[in-house]
Write a protein that holds these residues in place. Structure first.
Motif, mmCIF file in Angstrom:
data_model
loop_
_atom_site.group_PDB
_atom_site.id
_atom_site.type_symbol
_atom_site.label_atom_id
_atom_site.label_comp_id
_atom_site.label_asym_id
_atom_site.label_seq_id
_atom_site.Cartn_x
_atom_site.Cartn_y
_atom_site.Cartn_z
ATOM 1 N N VAL A 129 52.686 52.852 43.876
ATOM 2 C CA VAL A 129 51.629 52.304 43.944
ATOM 3 C C VAL A 129 50.990 52.322 42.530
ATOM 4 O O VAL A 129 50.359 51.220 41.861
ATOM 5 C CB VAL A 129 50.667 52.626 45.094
ATOM 6 N N VAL A 130 50.452 53.490 42.209
ATOM 7 C CA VAL A 130 50.053 53.783 40.819
ATOM 8 C C VAL A 130 50.896 53.211 39.618
ATOM 9 O O VAL A 130 50.300 52.346 38.706
ATOM 10 C CB VAL A 130 49.911 55.117 40.643
ATOM 11 N N GLY A 131 51.931 53.397 39.791
ATOM 12 C CA GLY A 131 52.830 52.581 38.878
ATOM 13 C C GLY A 131 52.806 51.165 38.597
ATOM 14 O O GLY A 131 52.627 50.448 37.556
ATOM 15 N N LEU A 132 52.677 50.557 39.814
ATOM 16 C CA LEU A 132 52.672 48.877 39.899
ATOM 17 C C LEU A 132 51.470 48.596 39.356
ATOM 18 O O LEU A 132 51.251 47.665 38.587
ATOM 19 C CB LEU A 132 52.930 48.548 41.140
ATOM 20 N N ILE A 133 50.307 49.304 39.645
ATOM 21 C CA ILE A 133 48.967 48.854 39.142
ATOM 22 C C ILE A 133 48.812 49.236 37.686
ATOM 23 O O ILE A 133 48.346 48.106 36.939
ATOM 24 C CB ILE A 133 47.599 49.764 39.988
ATOM 25 N N LEU A 134 49.228 50.047 37.109
ATOM 26 C CA LEU A 134 49.271 50.129 35.638
ATOM 27 C C LEU A 134 50.138 49.375 34.971
ATOM 28 O O LEU A 134 49.750 48.545 33.870
ATOM 29 C CB LEU A 134 49.623 51.804 35.406
ATOM 30 N N LEU A 135 51.303 48.904 35.575
ATOM 31 C CA LEU A 135 52.262 48.206 34.870
ATOM 32 C C LEU A 135 51.609 46.653 34.877
ATOM 33 O O LEU A 135 51.885 45.894 34.178
ATOM 34 C CB LEU A 135 53.449 48.166 35.744
ATOM 35 N N GLY A 191 44.533 41.407 33.401
ATOM 36 C CA GLY A 191 43.521 42.419 32.681
ATOM 37 C C GLY A 191 43.391 42.357 31.374
ATOM 38 O O GLY A 191 43.424 41.402 30.725
ATOM 39 N N PRO A 192 43.247 43.761 30.678
ATOM 40 C CA PRO A 192 43.061 43.626 29.393
ATOM 41 C C PRO A 192 44.527 43.363 28.380
ATOM 42 O O PRO A 192 44.355 42.952 27.457
ATOM 43 C CB PRO A 192 42.960 45.296 29.042
ATOM 44 N N LYS A 193 45.469 43.170 29.050
ATOM 45 C CA LYS A 193 46.880 42.665 28.676
ATOM 46 C C LYS A 193 47.208 43.437 27.268
ATOM 47 O O LYS A 193 47.479 43.164 26.260
ATOM 48 C CB LYS A 193 46.823 41.218 28.250
ATOM 49 N N THR A 194 47.270 45.044 27.746
ATOM 50 C CA THR A 194 47.735 45.851 26.639
ATOM 51 C C THR A 194 49.105 46.478 26.890
ATOM 52 O O THR A 194 49.164 46.584 27.966
ATOM 53 C CB THR A 194 46.779 46.727 26.359
ATOM 54 N N LEU A 195 49.556 46.991 25.960
ATOM 55 C CA LEU A 195 50.861 47.824 26.341
ATOM 56 C C LEU A 195 50.838 49.099 27.104
ATOM 57 O O LEU A 195 51.761 49.809 27.164
ATOM 58 C CB LEU A 195 51.689 47.798 24.876
ATOM 59 N N TRP A 196 49.463 49.386 26.985
ATOM 60 C CA TRP A 196 49.155 50.779 27.658
ATOM 61 C C TRP A 196 49.594 50.856 29.094
ATOM 62 O O TRP A 196 49.847 51.718 29.630
ATOM 63 C CB TRP A 196 47.650 50.956 27.415
ATOM 64 N N LEU A 228 52.405 49.729 30.103
ATOM 65 C CA LEU A 228 53.802 50.308 30.313
ATOM 66 C C LEU A 228 53.798 51.752 30.756
ATOM 67 O O LEU A 228 54.901 52.411 31.123
ATOM 68 C CB LEU A 228 54.554 50.143 28.968
ATOM 69 N N VAL A 229 52.805 52.592 30.536
ATOM 70 C CA VAL A 229 52.717 53.877 31.120
ATOM 71 C C VAL A 229 52.836 54.082 32.389
ATOM 72 O O VAL A 229 53.632 55.044 32.878
ATOM 73 C CB VAL A 229 51.359 54.661 30.614
ATOM 74 N N GLY A 230 52.858 52.992 33.110
ATOM 75 C CA GLY A 230 53.149 52.696 34.707
ATOM 76 C C GLY A 230 54.541 52.815 34.817
ATOM 77 O O GLY A 230 54.971 53.035 36.223
ATOM 78 N N LEU A 231 55.714 52.695 34.013
ATOM 79 C CA LEU A 231 56.716 52.710 34.502
ATOM 80 C C LEU A 231 57.245 54.074 34.609
ATOM 81 O O LEU A 231 58.032 54.289 35.421
ATOM 82 C CB LEU A 231 57.742 52.388 33.042
ATOM 83 N N LEU A 232 56.566 55.206 33.986
ATOM 84 C CA LEU A 232 56.855 56.779 34.290
ATOM 85 C C LEU A 232 56.683 56.837 35.712
ATOM 86 O O LEU A 232 57.494 57.421 36.378
ATOM 87 C CB LEU A 232 56.020 57.546 33.283
ATOM 88 N N PRO A 233 55.405 56.709 36.511
ATOM 89 C CA PRO A 233 55.233 57.009 37.856
ATOM 90 C C PRO A 233 56.180 56.115 38.734
ATOM 91 O O PRO A 233 56.685 56.463 39.791
ATOM 92 C CB PRO A 233 54.035 56.825 38.243
ATOM 93 N N LEU A 234 56.302 54.867 38.364
ATOM 94 C CA LEU A 234 57.171 53.886 39.081
ATOM 95 C C LEU A 234 58.542 54.334 39.353
ATOM 96 O O LEU A 234 59.328 54.404 40.364
ATOM 97 C CB LEU A 234 57.265 52.424 38.503
#
Length: 70
Positions: free
Chosen positions: A15-21, A27-32, A34-40
């Motif tokens: 869930v956290v990974g999908l939200i971050l991704l 939203g802000p449409k930044t590459l940050w 992509l950090v969501g890939l790790l928990p996902l």
């Protein structure tokens, strides 16, 4: 590779990974986002390298070894 991520931990990671991704697209449409890939990925694989190093397991029956069959 042995599994070390429990069911609740797995659900939270996905869930956290999908939200971050989603921040990459909405939203802000930044590459940050992509950090969501790790928990996902660690949630889907049920394996966390950091847990392995620390010797942590969040599941009851994760002592089984998983082998990759060809």
């Amino acid at each position: 590779m042995s599994l070390n991520v429990g069911e609740l931990d797995r659900i939270l990671r996905v869930v956290v990974g999908l939200i971050l991704l989603s921040l990459v697209f909405v939203g802000p449409k930044t590459l940050w986002g992509l950090v969501g890939l790790l928990p996902l990925l660690t949630g889907l694989a049920r394996f966390c390298p950091a847990y392995e190093v620390a010797g942590v397991r969040t599941c009851n029956s994760c002592g089984k070894q998983v082998t990759k069959s060809d």
